[in-house]
Design an enzyme around this catalytic site. Sequence first.
Site, PDB file in Angstrom:
ATOM      1  N   GLU A   1      48.379  42.122  43.345  1.00 11.02           N
ATOM      2  CA  GLU A   1      47.359  42.123  42.798  1.00 11.02           C
ATOM      3  C   GLU A   1      46.778  40.817  42.840  1.00 11.02           C
ATOM      4  O   GLU A   1      46.065  40.399  41.262  1.00 11.02           O
ATOM      5  CB  GLU A   1      46.657  42.913  42.097  1.00 11.02           C
ATOM      6  CG  GLU A   1      47.121  44.655  42.521  1.00 11.02           C
ATOM      7  CD  GLU A   1      46.321  45.008  43.737  1.00 11.02           C
ATOM      8  OE1 GLU A   1      45.349  44.506  44.085  1.00 11.02           O
ATOM      9  OE2 GLU A   1      46.528  45.776  43.979  1.00 11.02           O
TER      10      GLU A   1
ATOM     11  N   CYS B   1      38.006  40.667  38.769  1.00 12.26           N
ATOM     12  CA  CYS B   1      38.536  41.102  40.153  1.00 12.26           C
ATOM     13  C   CYS B   1      37.782  41.077  41.196  1.00 12.26           C
ATOM     14  O   CYS B   1      37.520  40.418  42.690  1.00 12.26           O
ATOM     15  CB  CYS B   1      40.201  41.176  40.503  1.00 12.26           C
ATOM     16  SG  CYS B   1      40.037  42.496  40.545  1.00 12.26           S
TER      17      CYS B   1
END
Length: 511
Positions: A268, A302
């Site tokens: 991720e 993110c």
Amino acid sequence: MTLSRTSALPDALVRLGIEPENSGAFDGAWTTTHGKRYESINPATGELLAVVNEVSTEDYERIAARTAAAFVEWRQWPAPKRGEVVRQLGDALRRHKEDLGLLVTLEVGKIRSEGLGEVQEMIDMADFAVGLSRQLYGLSMHSERPLHRMYEQWHPLGPVGVITAFNFPVAVWAWNSMIAAVCGDPMLWKPSEHATLCSIAVTKIAQKVLEENGAPPIWNLAVGDRHVVGQPLSADRRFPLISATGSVAMGRSIGKVVADRLGRSLLELGGNNGIVVTAGADLDLALRAVLFAAVGTAGQRCTSTRRLFLHKSIAAEMKQKLIRAYGSVRIGDPSDPSTLMGPLIHEKAVADYRDALVRAQEEGGRILCGGKVLDRPGFFVEPTLVEALPHMPITCEETFAPILYLFEYDDLDEAIELHNSVPQGLSSAIFTLDMRAAEKFLSVAGSDCGIANVNIGTSGAEIGGAFGGEKETGGGREAGSDSWKIYMRRQTCTINYGETLPLAQGVHFDV
Ligand code: NAD
């Protein structure tokens, strides 16, 4: 900045079991080690919260062995019983929500509602995982051979190594640990060096729940840097799955190490998320969404919005609205409920912000508002809008700070092409009231990201969906939907209950 020492730990931290000096090695007991010491700094004040001792190589070995041993027992617990332990963890988190949320605020600088939101995300994950513990379904198939039965089943995979980033210091642990736990996998957690107190508090809460249930030690912790824990864990064959959240550079390094031993990795990594605003869009809705996604968490998600594509017909109006809104963002103490933007995580993040703005201007960009580092204790910067030219190299990189690049476009194909032209592929959004534009953005010729939204910003995903992105974001999926499958191994079983041995595909092999 010079550090000042706090005279006493805040009560919330004491209630969570944080001490002025903490061990980062949990192997059933908090062992005292004397390696490197991490100073946990409040990024809003520069004050020292507490100290955490890094694990030694021997500590790592003990913790890894203990995690591997826990698998042998935990995999035998029926999945719904494993779910019951996770349910109790969810309840424990409900009881500790205020304190743990405040610790997130104090240690990584998230505003109060976001700190609490992180803990809520953990609770949501617990609820999801409890239900999942009774739904780890396999399929059954029709065999082509008579008197044969065929089905697939899912077994626990094994110990999971979980490496996490600073910006979701507790929620990403929950995404992994709760799903891994109901799937039958123990885990070893290597948290960010910048969020060590959060990891200790979470492990203490989880440990108590395990003890109360007589469960094996499935939630273990090793605080250390990439050399002491990160790389040894990635290379450790006892861990068939490494789930790693962080920068693209980190993913590249870990991905290679895990691939070399043919392990599984769930990556991720960084994003570079864009929002397209079409002609005729609801600009007030778009404004609110852009503001939260680009300025919220000081641009340190993110999924933060970093690029905004404005149709030429609404570009001037939208820029004016944005400049006004950016000017009214309340920056300051993240524990004050009226604050909208807290600090960056550390000095280097401030330097990265400065460098990115210098480069942006060298490459032809123009700062519309913001751009300054605030002259006060802590790591505060102004949220910044930059008018950018297509394909400016800095706009293809992720700078983990509240910088938003603005582009103008004529037609939607051009906007989508520019949107997709970066190496990352995490989250994306379109603001439009035009059904054709919305569907095009979601179509195969539209956004190339793992997440694509309509009239919602790029950040703030719900846990029910699979979370993750494509291209350099790493391809991993966590949290909801069928993300659980990566934590298990699939076994296809065929049973012959007849008296002959027919072969598949009509092959004969008679002696
Ligand atoms: P980082 O890459 O510096 O560190 C992340 C973690 O990886 C830390 O625990 C660190 O110690 C470890 N690490 C770093 N290099 C390593 C290596 N070579 N081997 C083993 N371990 C290593 O990231 P950060 O600054 O903590 O977090 C910000 C980054 O994380 C941003 O790029 C952000 O986009 C990304 N992120 C992604 C997601 C997602 O779900 N896609 C979520 C949160 C953060």
